[in-house]
Design a protein around this motif. Sequence first.
Motif, PDB file in Angstrom:
ATOM      1  N   GLU A   1       0.822  -1.210   0.000  1.00  0.00           N
ATOM      2  CA  GLU A   1       0.000   0.000   0.000  1.00  0.00           C
ATOM      3  C   GLU A   1       0.858   1.263   0.000  1.00  0.00           C
ATOM      4  OE1 GLU A   1      -2.791  -0.251   3.185  1.00  0.00           O
ATOM      5  OE2 GLU A   1      -3.768  -2.048   2.381  1.00  0.00           O
ATOM      6  N   GLY A   2       1.937   1.214  -0.767  1.00  0.00           N
ATOM      7  CA  GLY A   2       2.786   2.386  -0.906  1.00  0.00           C
ATOM      8  C   GLY A   2       3.747   2.621   0.236  1.00  0.00           C
ATOM      9  N   ARG A   3       3.756   1.733   1.215  1.00  0.00           N
ATOM     10  CA  ARG A   3       4.660   1.873   2.358  1.00  0.00           C
ATOM     11  C   ARG A   3       5.814   0.889   2.220  1.00  0.00           C
ATOM     12  NH1 ARG A   3       0.831   1.299   7.477  1.00  0.00           N
ATOM     13  NH2 ARG A   3       2.854   1.163   8.516  1.00  0.00           N
ATOM     14  N   ALA A   4       7.019   1.408   2.225  1.00  0.00           N
ATOM     15  CA  ALA A   4       8.205   0.567   2.105  1.00  0.00           C
ATOM     16  C   ALA A   4       8.523  -0.071   3.452  1.00  0.00           C
ATOM     17  CB  ALA A   4       9.384   1.403   1.618  1.00  0.00           C
ATOM     18  N   SER A   5       9.583  -0.861   3.471  1.00  0.00           N
ATOM     19  CA  SER A   5       9.998  -1.516   4.709  1.00  0.00           C
ATOM     20  C   SER A   5      11.237  -0.844   5.282  1.00  0.00           C
ATOM     21  CB  SER A   5      10.296  -2.996   4.456  1.00  0.00           C
ATOM     22  OG  SER A   5      11.367  -3.133   3.531  1.00  0.00           O
ATOM     23  N   LEU A   6      11.364  -0.916   6.585  1.00  0.00           N
ATOM     24  CA  LEU A   6      12.571  -0.485   7.281  1.00  0.00           C
ATOM     25  C   LEU A   6      13.113  -1.692   8.022  1.00  0.00           C
ATOM     26  CD1 LEU A   6      14.584   1.607   8.393  1.00  0.00           C
ATOM     27  CD2 LEU A   6      12.951   2.037  10.254  1.00  0.00           C
ATOM     28  N   LEU A   7      14.282  -2.179   7.598  1.00  0.00           N
ATOM     29  CA  LEU A   7      14.889  -3.325   8.258  1.00  0.00           C
ATOM     30  C   LEU A   7      15.748  -2.850   9.423  1.00  0.00           C
ATOM     31  CD1 LEU A   7      13.846  -4.881   5.798  1.00  0.00           C
ATOM     32  CD2 LEU A   7      15.996  -6.152   5.805  1.00  0.00           C
ATOM     33  N   ILE A   8      15.491  -3.429  10.579  1.00  0.00           N
ATOM     34  CA  ILE A   8      16.227  -3.111  11.795  1.00  0.00           C
ATOM     35  C   ILE A   8      17.016  -4.356  12.182  1.00  0.00           C
ATOM     36  CG2 ILE A   8      16.024  -2.413  14.209  1.00  0.00           C
ATOM     37  CD1 ILE A   8      13.254  -1.208  13.408  1.00  0.00           C
ATOM     38  N   SER A   9      18.306  -4.202  12.395  1.00  0.00           N
ATOM     39  CA  SER A   9      19.164  -5.354  12.661  1.00  0.00           C
ATOM     40  C   SER A   9      19.467  -5.508  14.142  1.00  0.00           C
ATOM     41  CB  SER A   9      20.484  -5.220  11.891  1.00  0.00           C
ATOM     42  OG  SER A   9      20.272  -5.360  10.503  1.00  0.00           O
ATOM     43  N   ALA A  10      19.493  -6.767  14.577  1.00  0.00           N
ATOM     44  CA  ALA A  10      19.921  -7.117  15.933  1.00  0.00           C
ATOM     45  C   ALA A  10      20.777  -8.365  15.822  1.00  0.00           C
ATOM     46  CB  ALA A  10      18.718  -7.365  16.836  1.00  0.00           C
ATOM     47  N   MET A  11      21.927  -8.347  16.486  1.00  0.00           N
ATOM     48  CA  MET A  11      22.875  -9.457  16.388  1.00  0.00           C
ATOM     49  C   MET A  11      22.750 -10.450  17.540  1.00  0.00           C
ATOM     50  SD  MET A  11      24.352  -8.683  13.557  1.00  0.00           S
ATOM     51  CE  MET A  11      25.721  -9.848  13.536  1.00  0.00           C
ATOM     52  N   SER A  12      21.865 -10.157  18.494  1.00  0.00           N
ATOM     53  CA  SER A  12      21.676 -11.037  19.645  1.00  0.00           C
ATOM     54  C   SER A  12      20.281 -10.822  20.202  1.00  0.00           C
ATOM     55  CB  SER A  12      22.715 -10.740  20.733  1.00  0.00           C
ATOM     56  OG  SER A  12      22.482  -9.452  21.292  1.00  0.00           O
ATOM     57  N   SER A  13      19.864 -11.691  21.107  1.00  0.00           N
ATOM     58  CA  SER A  13      18.541 -11.531  21.707  1.00  0.00           C
ATOM     59  C   SER A  13      18.498 -10.288  22.591  1.00  0.00           C
ATOM     60  CB  SER A  13      18.175 -12.778  22.521  1.00  0.00           C
ATOM     61  OG  SER A  13      19.107 -12.997  23.560  1.00  0.00           O
ATOM     62  N   LEU A  14      19.601  -9.964  23.258  1.00  0.00           N
ATOM     63  CA  LEU A  14      19.649  -8.752  24.082  1.00  0.00           C
ATOM     64  C   LEU A  14      19.495  -7.512  23.212  1.00  0.00           C
ATOM     65  CD1 LEU A  14      20.057  -7.398  26.806  1.00  0.00           C
ATOM     66  CD2 LEU A  14      22.540  -7.497  26.416  1.00  0.00           C
ATOM     67  N   ASP A  15      20.194  -7.500  22.098  1.00  0.00           N
ATOM     68  CA  ASP A  15      20.076  -6.398  21.142  1.00  0.00           C
ATOM     69  C   ASP A  15      18.641  -6.298  20.632  1.00  0.00           C
ATOM     70  OD1 ASP A  15      20.637  -4.368  19.380  1.00  0.00           O
ATOM     71  OD2 ASP A  15      21.841  -5.578  18.005  1.00  0.00           O
ATOM     72  N   ALA A  16      18.016  -7.449  20.385  1.00  0.00           N
ATOM     73  CA  ALA A  16      16.636  -7.465  19.892  1.00  0.00           C
ATOM     74  C   ALA A  16      15.677  -6.860  20.915  1.00  0.00           C
ATOM     75  CB  ALA A  16      16.221  -8.894  19.563  1.00  0.00           C
ATOM     76  N   LYS A  17      15.871  -7.177  22.186  1.00  0.00           N
ATOM     77  CA  LYS A  17      15.011  -6.606  23.229  1.00  0.00           C
ATOM     78  C   LYS A  17      15.116  -5.086  23.244  1.00  0.00           C
ATOM     79  CE  LYS A  17      15.283 -10.627  26.305  1.00  0.00           C
ATOM     80  NZ  LYS A  17      15.774 -11.143  27.613  1.00  0.00           N
ATOM     81  N   GLU A  18      16.327  -4.585  23.070  1.00  0.00           N
ATOM     82  CA  GLU A  18      16.524  -3.136  23.053  1.00  0.00           C
ATOM     83  C   GLU A  18      15.830  -2.508  21.849  1.00  0.00           C
ATOM     84  OE1 GLU A  18      20.737  -2.686  23.127  1.00  0.00           O
ATOM     85  OE2 GLU A  18      20.935  -3.205  25.260  1.00  0.00           O
ATOM     86  N   GLN A  19      15.919  -3.167  20.701  1.00  0.00           N
ATOM     87  CA  GLN A  19      15.271  -2.642  19.500  1.00  0.00           C
ATOM     88  C   GLN A  19      13.745  -2.670  19.638  1.00  0.00           C
ATOM     89  OE1 GLN A  19      16.710  -1.039  17.271  1.00  0.00           O
ATOM     90  NE2 GLN A  19      18.835  -1.718  17.179  1.00  0.00           N
ATOM     91  N   LEU A  20      13.223  -3.698  20.277  1.00  0.00           N
ATOM     92  CA  LEU A  20      11.778  -3.790  20.480  1.00  0.00           C
ATOM     93  C   LEU A  20      11.279  -2.701  21.429  1.00  0.00           C
ATOM     94  CD1 LEU A  20      11.486  -7.658  20.656  1.00  0.00           C
ATOM     95  CD2 LEU A  20      10.201  -6.210  19.077  1.00  0.00           C
TER      96      LEU A  20
END
Length: 278
Positions: free
Chosen positions: A35-54
């Motif tokens: 619907e005209g909206r692109a994606s933004l990929l956010i990278s996390a190299m570990s589960s701890l990093d993922a929690k911070e990104q979330l």
Amino acid sequence: MADAATEAVWKILVVDDEPAIHQVTKLALRNFSIEGRASLLISAMSSLDAKEQLERHPDIAVILLDVVMESERAGLDLVKHIREEAKNSLVRIILRTGQPGQAPERSVMVEYDINDYKEKTELTAAKLFTAVMSSVRNFKQIYAMGHSRAGLAAMGHLNRELFAAADKPALAECLLRHFMQLELFKGAALWWGSAQGEPAALQGEALPPENVRARFPQAQATPGLALAVEGYQLLALPHVQELCLLSLQEKALLSEAELDALHLLADNAGAALTRCSL
């Protein structure tokens, strides 16, 4: 929390300890848009990093999650954190593993609230694109339901319960229970393999009269799209090879939002059934 329905991009979190996986994912999704909206990929190299990104991006729509990272169960532990501690039931989680022996599909789908399971060796760029597209649409539909308590309850643990079913009768009962959780129907009946004869499962006074049953072939011709017939919604589940037809007796005429919830549950149920091998 930012309004995920009006954000300029769809946020996709890639959680993997291999830099090459991030590069391949970015390449596969470089032209991704809905619907005209692109994606933004956010990278996390570990589960701890993922929690911070979330925490930083609570409106993430999809997580592409590796299993084995800083520990053999890092990805699975992160799923538990997201669903049980962070109470995030909205984000769609696609588990990607390069070591399926560490996390067998059936046991993972039963024990963890994930939405899809993919082996990296089988996940081509095209299949990855399709899986993410489906998950973003799923996220969008659930969000559009206004976080309906009944709708989310029906969606909750669907994969897990279907995978835990021991046989087709148990699958049929599980499916009807989830559709009844929408709180839109007096009763429901399900036919499996053939729409002739008695249903495989029944809840409430849901057996439709002959004039409604005469419309079964029309419903079968449009899987995933409900057909309204004299107080009933007839619905063949999409994605599945073997016929799975539901007759749902309405409490009242369904609104557009309620139909959206019904179609979303049907799509989720059909997709989940394709991963059940009974």
